[in-house]
Design a protein around this motif. Sequence first.
Motif, short mmCIF file in Angstrom:
data_model
loop_
_atom_site.label_atom_id
_atom_site.label_comp_id
_atom_site.label_asym_id
_atom_site.label_seq_id
_atom_site.Cartn_x
_atom_site.Cartn_y
_atom_site.Cartn_z
N VAL A 23 21.36 -84.99 -19.37
CA VAL A 23 20.25 -85.06 -18.42
C VAL A 23 18.98 -85.33 -19.21
CG1 VAL A 23 18.94 -83.83 -16.65
CG2 VAL A 23 21.40 -83.44 -16.88
N GLU A 24 18.28 -86.41 -18.85
CA GLU A 24 17.04 -86.78 -19.53
C GLU A 24 15.86 -86.57 -18.58
OE1 GLU A 24 17.21 -90.81 -20.91
OE2 GLU A 24 18.79 -90.36 -22.36
N PRO A 25 15.02 -85.57 -18.84
CA PRO A 25 13.81 -85.42 -18.03
C PRO A 25 12.81 -86.50 -18.44
CG PRO A 25 13.90 -83.74 -19.73
CD PRO A 25 15.17 -84.53 -19.83
N GLN A 26 12.14 -87.08 -17.46
CA GLN A 26 11.16 -88.13 -17.73
C GLN A 26 9.90 -87.89 -16.92
OE1 GLN A 26 13.08 -91.90 -16.97
NE2 GLN A 26 14.57 -91.62 -18.59
N GLU A 27 8.79 -88.35 -17.42
CA GLU A 27 7.49 -88.27 -16.76
C GLU A 27 7.08 -86.82 -16.46
OE1 GLU A 27 7.04 -91.07 -13.50
OE2 GLU A 27 8.65 -92.31 -14.33
N PRO A 28 6.79 -86.05 -17.50
CA PRO A 28 6.38 -84.66 -17.28
C PRO A 28 5.09 -84.57 -16.45
CG PRO A 28 6.04 -85.30 -19.57
CD PRO A 28 6.73 -86.45 -18.90
N VAL A 29 4.98 -83.49 -15.69
CA VAL A 29 3.78 -83.24 -14.90
C VAL A 29 3.06 -82.02 -15.46
CG1 VAL A 29 4.68 -84.33 -12.82
CG2 VAL A 29 5.11 -81.91 -13.21
N ARG A 45 8.67 -85.74 -13.04
CA ARG A 45 8.72 -86.62 -11.89
C ARG A 45 10.10 -87.26 -11.72
NH1 ARG A 45 3.60 -86.30 -12.15
NH2 ARG A 45 1.93 -87.29 -11.09
N LYS A 46 10.86 -87.30 -12.79
CA LYS A 46 12.16 -87.97 -12.72
C LYS A 46 13.17 -87.26 -13.62
CE LYS A 46 12.31 -92.52 -13.05
NZ LYS A 46 12.40 -93.90 -13.61
N LEU A 47 14.40 -87.12 -13.13
CA LEU A 47 15.53 -86.65 -13.93
C LEU A 47 16.61 -87.72 -13.90
CD1 LEU A 47 15.88 -82.97 -12.69
CD2 LEU A 47 14.82 -83.76 -14.80
N VAL A 48 17.13 -88.08 -15.07
CA VAL A 48 18.17 -89.10 -15.16
C VAL A 48 19.42 -88.47 -15.75
CG1 VAL A 48 18.83 -91.35 -16.10
CG2 VAL A 48 16.43 -90.90 -15.50
N TYR A 49 20.52 -88.57 -15.02
CA TYR A 49 21.82 -88.12 -15.50
C TYR A 49 22.50 -89.35 -16.11
CZ TYR A 49 21.39 -83.67 -13.06
OH TYR A 49 20.98 -82.43 -12.65
N LYS A 50 22.54 -89.42 -17.44
CA LYS A 50 23.07 -90.58 -18.14
C LYS A 50 24.59 -90.56 -18.20
CE LYS A 50 20.36 -93.09 -20.09
NZ LYS A 50 19.83 -94.34 -19.55
N THR A 54 31.49 -93.49 -15.88
CA THR A 54 31.46 -94.58 -16.86
C THR A 54 30.47 -95.66 -16.43
OG1 THR A 54 33.77 -94.13 -17.40
CG2 THR A 54 32.87 -96.25 -18.10
N ASN A 55 29.46 -95.87 -17.26
CA ASN A 55 28.41 -96.88 -17.04
C ASN A 55 27.60 -96.66 -15.77
OD1 ASN A 55 29.08 -98.29 -19.45
ND2 ASN A 55 30.80 -99.22 -18.37
N ILE A 56 27.55 -95.45 -15.28
CA ILE A 56 26.77 -95.14 -14.07
C ILE A 56 25.81 -93.99 -14.37
CG2 ILE A 56 26.83 -94.31 -11.69
CD1 ILE A 56 29.55 -95.68 -11.42
N ASP A 57 24.52 -94.26 -14.18
CA ASP A 57 23.48 -93.23 -14.30
C ASP A 57 23.02 -92.86 -12.90
OD1 ASP A 57 23.65 -93.69 -17.02
OD2 ASP A 57 21.83 -94.90 -17.11
N VAL A 58 22.55 -91.65 -12.74
CA VAL A 58 21.98 -91.21 -11.47
C VAL A 58 20.55 -90.76 -11.75
CG1 VAL A 58 22.09 -89.50 -9.63
CG2 VAL A 58 24.18 -90.52 -10.50
N GLU A 59 19.60 -91.25 -10.93
CA GLU A 59 18.20 -90.88 -11.08
C GLU A 59 17.73 -90.10 -9.86
OE1 GLU A 59 15.69 -94.26 -11.64
OE2 GLU A 59 16.51 -94.71 -13.61
N TYR A 60 17.05 -89.00 -10.11
CA TYR A 60 16.36 -88.26 -9.06
C TYR A 60 14.87 -88.45 -9.31
CZ TYR A 60 20.74 -85.87 -8.02
OH TYR A 60 22.03 -85.58 -7.67
N VAL A 61 14.17 -89.00 -8.35
CA VAL A 61 12.73 -89.22 -8.47
C VAL A 61 12.04 -88.30 -7.46
CG1 VAL A 61 10.88 -90.90 -8.34
CG2 VAL A 61 13.12 -91.60 -9.17
N PHE A 62 11.08 -87.52 -7.93
CA PHE A 62 10.40 -86.53 -7.10
C PHE A 62 8.99 -87.05 -6.77
CE2 PHE A 62 13.40 -84.54 -9.94
CZ PHE A 62 14.19 -83.83 -9.06
N HIS A 63 8.79 -87.40 -5.51
CA HIS A 63 7.50 -87.91 -5.04
C HIS A 63 6.71 -86.76 -4.40
CE1 HIS A 63 8.44 -92.14 -5.65
NE2 HIS A 63 9.66 -91.83 -5.30
N PRO A 64 5.42 -86.66 -4.70
CA PRO A 64 4.64 -85.55 -4.14
C PRO A 64 4.57 -85.57 -2.60
CG PRO A 64 3.25 -86.99 -5.48
CD PRO A 64 4.66 -87.50 -5.57
N ASP A 65 4.64 -86.75 -2.00
CA ASP A 65 4.53 -86.84 -0.54
C ASP A 65 5.88 -87.03 0.14
OD1 ASP A 65 1.75 -86.62 -0.68
OD2 ASP A 65 1.55 -88.78 -1.02
#
Length: 69
Positions: A23-29, A45-50, A54-65
């Motif tokens: 799990v790679e945390p990205q864009e700290p707040v 703001r974003k968590l990426v499960y690398k 196989t060859n599939i990443d999942v991204e969770y993006v957290f929007h304030p609104d």
Amino acid sequence: MQLDQSLLKLQMQWLNCNPNTVVEPQEPVSFYYTYANVKHASAYRKLVYKNLYTNIDVEYVFHPDKGIE
């Protein structure tokens, strides 16, 4: 309408996924969270499960609104 974000929880179980997923945390707040046994947990703001599968990443993006996408 504004949601009370203190009550939101996301729990997922990925079946037959890669047990070595990173799990790679990205864009700290600037703020943090406090849980029952954890104080000052970093927030992002974003968590990426690398390579969840196989060859599939999942991204969770957290929007304030809009919430999680």
